[in-house]
Design a protein around this motif. Structure first.
Motif, PDB file in Angstrom:
ATOM      1  N   PRO A  53     -58.151 -16.186 109.338  1.00 19.16           N
ATOM      2  CA  PRO A  53     -59.106 -16.437 108.420  1.00 19.16           C
ATOM      3  C   PRO A  53     -60.641 -16.311 108.701  1.00 19.16           C
ATOM      4  N   GLU A  54     -60.964 -17.130 109.736  1.00 18.34           N
ATOM      5  CA  GLU A  54     -62.078 -17.002 110.330  1.00 18.34           C
ATOM      6  C   GLU A  54     -62.738 -15.684 110.847  1.00 18.34           C
ATOM      7  N   ILE A  55     -61.800 -14.915 111.803  1.00 20.00           N
ATOM      8  CA  ILE A  55     -62.303 -13.640 111.930  1.00 20.00           C
ATOM      9  C   ILE A  55     -62.646 -12.752 110.738  1.00 20.00           C
ATOM     10  N   TYR A  56     -61.396 -12.714 109.816  1.00 17.06           N
ATOM     11  CA  TYR A  56     -61.776 -12.002 108.577  1.00 17.06           C
ATOM     12  C   TYR A  56     -63.022 -12.295 107.838  1.00 17.06           C
ATOM     13  N   ALA A  57     -63.210 -13.484 107.797  1.00 21.46           N
ATOM     14  CA  ALA A  57     -64.511 -13.949 106.947  1.00 21.46           C
ATOM     15  C   ALA A  57     -65.652 -13.489 107.775  1.00 21.46           C
ATOM     16  N   TYR A  58     -65.668 -13.612 109.178  1.00 28.12           N
ATOM     17  CA  TYR A  58     -67.096 -13.104 109.731  1.00 28.12           C
ATOM     18  C   TYR A  58     -67.047 -11.356 109.591  1.00 28.12           C
ATOM     19  N   PHE A  59     -65.825 -10.898 109.607  1.00 29.02           N
ATOM     20  CA  PHE A  59     -65.829  -9.446 109.197  1.00 29.02           C
ATOM     21  C   PHE A  59     -66.511  -9.309 107.878  1.00 29.02           C
ATOM     22  N   ARG A  60     -66.442  -9.833 107.089  1.00 23.66           N
ATOM     23  CA  ARG A  60     -66.578  -9.559 105.714  1.00 23.66           C
ATOM     24  C   ARG A  60     -68.137  -9.532 105.410  1.00 23.66           C
ATOM     25  N   VAL A  61     -68.750 -10.564 106.323  1.00 20.54           N
ATOM     26  CA  VAL A  61     -70.175 -10.597 106.227  1.00 20.54           C
ATOM     27  C   VAL A  61     -70.944 -10.081 107.279  1.00 20.54           C
ATOM     28  N   GLY A  62     -70.124  -8.924 107.996  1.00 22.34           N
ATOM     29  CA  GLY A  62     -70.992  -8.381 108.980  1.00 22.34           C
ATOM     30  C   GLY A  62     -71.421  -9.074 110.208  1.00 22.34           C
ATOM     31  N   GLN A  63     -70.768 -10.334 110.460  1.00 19.16           N
ATOM     32  CA  GLN A  63     -71.242 -11.180 111.784  1.00 19.16           C
ATOM     33  C   GLN A  63     -70.083 -10.789 112.836  1.00 19.16           C
ATOM     34  N   THR A  64     -70.123  -9.691 113.292  1.00 20.51           N
ATOM     35  CA  THR A  64     -69.377  -9.164 114.470  1.00 20.51           C
ATOM     36  C   THR A  64     -69.365 -10.137 115.640  1.00 20.51           C
ATOM     37  N   ALA A  65     -70.467 -10.279 116.055  1.00 23.63           N
ATOM     38  CA  ALA A  65     -70.797 -11.066 117.369  1.00 23.63           C
ATOM     39  C   ALA A  65     -70.065 -12.618 117.116  1.00 23.63           C
ATOM     40  N   LYS A  66     -70.063 -13.024 116.282  1.00 23.00           N
ATOM     41  CA  LYS A  66     -69.264 -14.453 115.977  1.00 23.00           C
ATOM     42  C   LYS A  66     -67.872 -14.040 115.988  1.00 23.00           C
ATOM     43  N   ALA A  67     -67.310 -13.428 115.458  1.00 16.29           N
ATOM     44  CA  ALA A  67     -65.965 -12.912 115.416  1.00 16.29           C
ATOM     45  C   ALA A  67     -65.350 -12.542 116.809  1.00 16.29           C
ATOM     46  N   VAL A  68     -66.268 -11.974 117.645  1.00 15.21           N
ATOM     47  CA  VAL A  68     -65.900 -11.649 119.131  1.00 15.21           C
ATOM     48  C   VAL A  68     -65.916 -13.032 119.748  1.00 15.21           C
ATOM     49  N   ALA A  69     -66.946 -13.675 119.676  1.00 20.22           N
ATOM     50  CA  ALA A  69     -66.824 -14.893 120.317  1.00 20.22           C
ATOM     51  C   ALA A  69     -65.720 -16.076 120.155  1.00 20.22           C
ATOM     52  N   ARG A  70     -65.417 -16.097 118.757  1.00 21.32           N
ATOM     53  CA  ARG A  70     -64.454 -16.879 118.297  1.00 21.32           C
ATOM     54  C   ARG A  70     -63.366 -16.618 119.190  1.00 21.32           C
ATOM     55  N   MET A  71     -62.840 -15.241 119.126  1.00 21.39           N
ATOM     56  CA  MET A  71     -61.635 -14.637 119.563  1.00 21.39           C
ATOM     57  C   MET A  71     -61.825 -14.520 121.107  1.00 21.39           C
ATOM     58  N   ASP A  72     -62.604 -14.326 121.617  1.00 19.94           N
ATOM     59  CA  ASP A  72     -62.716 -14.346 123.049  1.00 19.94           C
ATOM     60  C   ASP A  72     -62.548 -15.521 123.817  1.00 19.94           C
ATOM     61  N   ASN A  73     -63.207 -16.677 123.168  1.00 19.25           N
ATOM     62  CA  ASN A  73     -62.887 -18.156 123.447  1.00 19.25           C
ATOM     63  C   ASN A  73     -61.413 -18.600 123.224  1.00 19.25           C
ATOM     64  N   HIS A  74     -60.948 -17.961 122.079  1.00 21.61           N
ATOM     65  CA  HIS A  74     -59.458 -18.397 122.051  1.00 21.61           C
ATOM     66  C   HIS A  74     -58.555 -17.721 122.838  1.00 21.61           C
ATOM     67  N   ALA A  75     -58.767 -16.608 123.383  1.00 23.62           N
ATOM     68  CA  ALA A  75     -58.013 -15.763 124.293  1.00 23.62           C
ATOM     69  C   ALA A  75     -57.892 -16.311 125.432  1.00 23.62           C
ATOM     70  N   GLN A  76     -59.133 -16.844 126.129  1.00 24.24           N
ATOM     71  CA  GLN A  76     -59.289 -17.430 127.202  1.00 24.24           C
ATOM     72  C   GLN A  76     -58.507 -18.717 127.302  1.00 24.24           C
ATOM     73  N   GLN A  77     -58.635 -19.367 126.158  1.00 23.46           N
ATOM     74  CA  GLN A  77     -58.314 -20.846 126.007  1.00 23.46           C
ATOM     75  C   GLN A  77     -56.755 -20.847 126.125  1.00 23.46           C
ATOM     76  N   ASN A  78     -56.133 -19.840 125.597  1.00 24.20           N
ATOM     77  CA  ASN A  78     -54.647 -19.748 125.405  1.00 24.20           C
ATOM     78  C   ASN A  78     -54.100 -18.693 126.217  1.00 24.20           C
ATOM     79  N   GLN A  79     -54.775 -18.144 127.183  1.00 23.02           N
ATOM     80  CA  GLN A  79     -54.109 -17.408 128.133  1.00 23.02           C
ATOM     81  C   GLN A  79     -53.221 -16.230 127.516  1.00 23.02           C
ATOM     82  N   PHE A  80     -53.789 -15.463 127.051  1.00 18.39           N
ATOM     83  CA  PHE A  80     -53.021 -14.288 125.916  1.00 18.39           C
ATOM     84  C   PHE A  80     -52.106 -13.527 126.778  1.00 18.39           C
ATOM     85  N   SER A  81     -50.950 -13.133 126.308  1.00 19.74           N
ATOM     86  CA  SER A  81     -49.873 -12.452 126.839  1.00 19.74           C
ATOM     87  C   SER A  81     -50.307 -10.939 126.681  1.00 19.74           C
ATOM     88  N   LEU A  82     -49.846  -9.803 127.107  1.00 16.61           N
ATOM     89  CA  LEU A  82     -50.233  -8.410 126.769  1.00 16.61           C
ATOM     90  C   LEU A  82     -50.021  -8.154 125.199  1.00 16.61           C
TER      91      LEU A  82
END
Length: 391
Positions: free
Chosen positions: A272-301
């Motif tokens: 929901p956060e990512i989609y909300a950032y997309f809706r208001v054109g805040q791509t950088a915040k969406a990227v930062a939120r997802m990148d931080n999440h990916a690193q903290q959670n050690q994403f699988s393929l």
């Protein structure tokens, strides 16, 4: 009122209600031929409260009333036929037992969740037969101005069962506004919170989340479950799809407030956060939120593939391209060669390069994806089409 009890029905003996041993469609067909309405008891054979209804539904007065006026059937809520029937008719089962009353033509006339007493079961059947009292007339009564507290509860439950969420929210907001502040944590209003409140903006929920200590008399786990259900049903609703980031972050904080572990709460609000950032054109915040999440959670393929597709498909601009390519390279390090996953990654990399205005790199990645798809003996049609588009 319809809400009282939230109890459950089961099978009758010979002197009680005669339940047809047939399919739902068979009961409806029999009702059409007999020109009688249909009474359906939705139950679960493993529910002890259902068993407690056996004597009530076997009562001779109940049997005499229902057998003369209805074709009756009972359906196991977990049976595939029942689930199909409920989906087809857009019906939700908020609690067992659920009594459903249909016209001979198969239209829902009434519903009830009854107290376990013969007179109550008979009363619900009488209301179903009364065009003025039945549930199907509640919208008309509401539009004519009826606003008593018990009526609003009953109408809210009618809308809940009929999956009319917007009307249900409207009605329960009206109900909440009627309640004196000192009664917000009353047993009746606690029941309303459990069964009928679906929206974080409802005044009863707003009071509850700010005064949790007043509700602990109902049980700490139960309070957490009720609050969590309301928060999550709001977050993942059509309304939640339009929430601004600040409101989503508040819901994340409220999840932690009721005892949800911080990382779990963060995971639940991520998309929901990512989609909300997309809706208001805040791509950088969406990227930062997802990148931080990916690193903290050690994403699988597969997780990397999911978010790469998400950003390729939903990102409002190309400022995310460098990070998406970084995710793709991380994922490639996890992929086996050749494989479907690796072919998919190169396909998505080609899309990312295309979005970033690098057609030569996009074509190169697309061709690599096609090569890997062939090596893995996959269907290559989409890869071939992608290469053709990029040439």
């Amino acid at each position: 009122m319809l809400l009282t009890g939230f109890l459950i029905p089961v099978q009758a003996q010979k002197k009680g209600i005669t339940f047809r041993a047939s399919t739902i469609s068979g009961a409806l067909e029999a009702a059409r031929k007999a020109r009688k309405p249909v009474f359906i008891e939705v139950y679960s054979p493993t529910c002890h409260v259902c068993q407690s209804f056996v004597p009530t539904l076997a009562d001779s007065r109940v049997g005499a009333f229902y057998n003369a006026r209805f074709v009756s059937a009972k359906i196991d809520v977990n049976a595939p036929e029942t689930q199909s029937f409920l989906r087809r008719n857009r019906l939700f089962v908020p609690s067992l037992p659920l009594f459903l009353y249909f016209s001979p033509q198969g239209d829902l006339m009434h519903m009830a969740m009854s107290n376990n007493a013969p007179d109550e079961v008979i009363r619900h059947g009488s209301n179903a037969l009364n065009p003025t009292a039945r549930g199907a007339n509640m919208r008309n009564r509401y539009e004519q101005g009826e606003r008593s507290a018990n009526f609003l509860i009953d109408y809210g439950m009618w809308n809940r069962v009929n999956c009319d969420t917007l009307t249900e929210i409207q009605v329960m907001n009206e109900y909440a506004r009627q309640q004196p502040a000192g009664s917000y944590n009353s047993p009746t209003n606690w029941l309303v919170l459990q069964k009928l409140v679906l929206d974080v903006d409802n005044p009863l929920f707003q009071y509850m989340i700010s005064h949790l200590d007043q509700y602990m008399k109902y049980g700490q786990n139960e309070v957490r479950n009720v609050a969590e259900n309301i928060l999550m049903s709001s977050l993942y609703s059509s309304r939640g799809n339009q929430y601004p980031v600040a409101k989503i972050l508040k819901i994340r904080d409220q999840l932690q407030q009721i005892g949800v572990e911080g990382r779990v709460a963060s995971n639940r609000t991520l998309l929901p956060e990512i989609y909300a950032y997309f809706r208001v054109g805040q791509t950088a915040k969406a990227v930062a939120r997802m990148d931080n999440h990916a690193q903290q959670n050690q994403f699988s393929l597969p997780e990397y593939l999911y978010v790469i597709r998400l950003f390729n498909g939903r990102s409002p601009d190309s400022s995310d391209v460098s990070t998406v390519l970084k995710w793709a390279n991380r994922a490639l390090a996890l992929a086996k060669t050749p494989s479907r996953e690796q072919a998919d990654l190169y396909y998505e990399m080609a899309e990312t390069y295309r979005r970033g205005g690098k057609p030569a790199d996009a074509l190169k990645a697309a061709q690599k994806g096609l090569e890997l798809a062939r090596a893995a003996k996959l269907d290559t049609r989409r890869n071939t089409e992608q290469v053709a588009r990029l040439r």
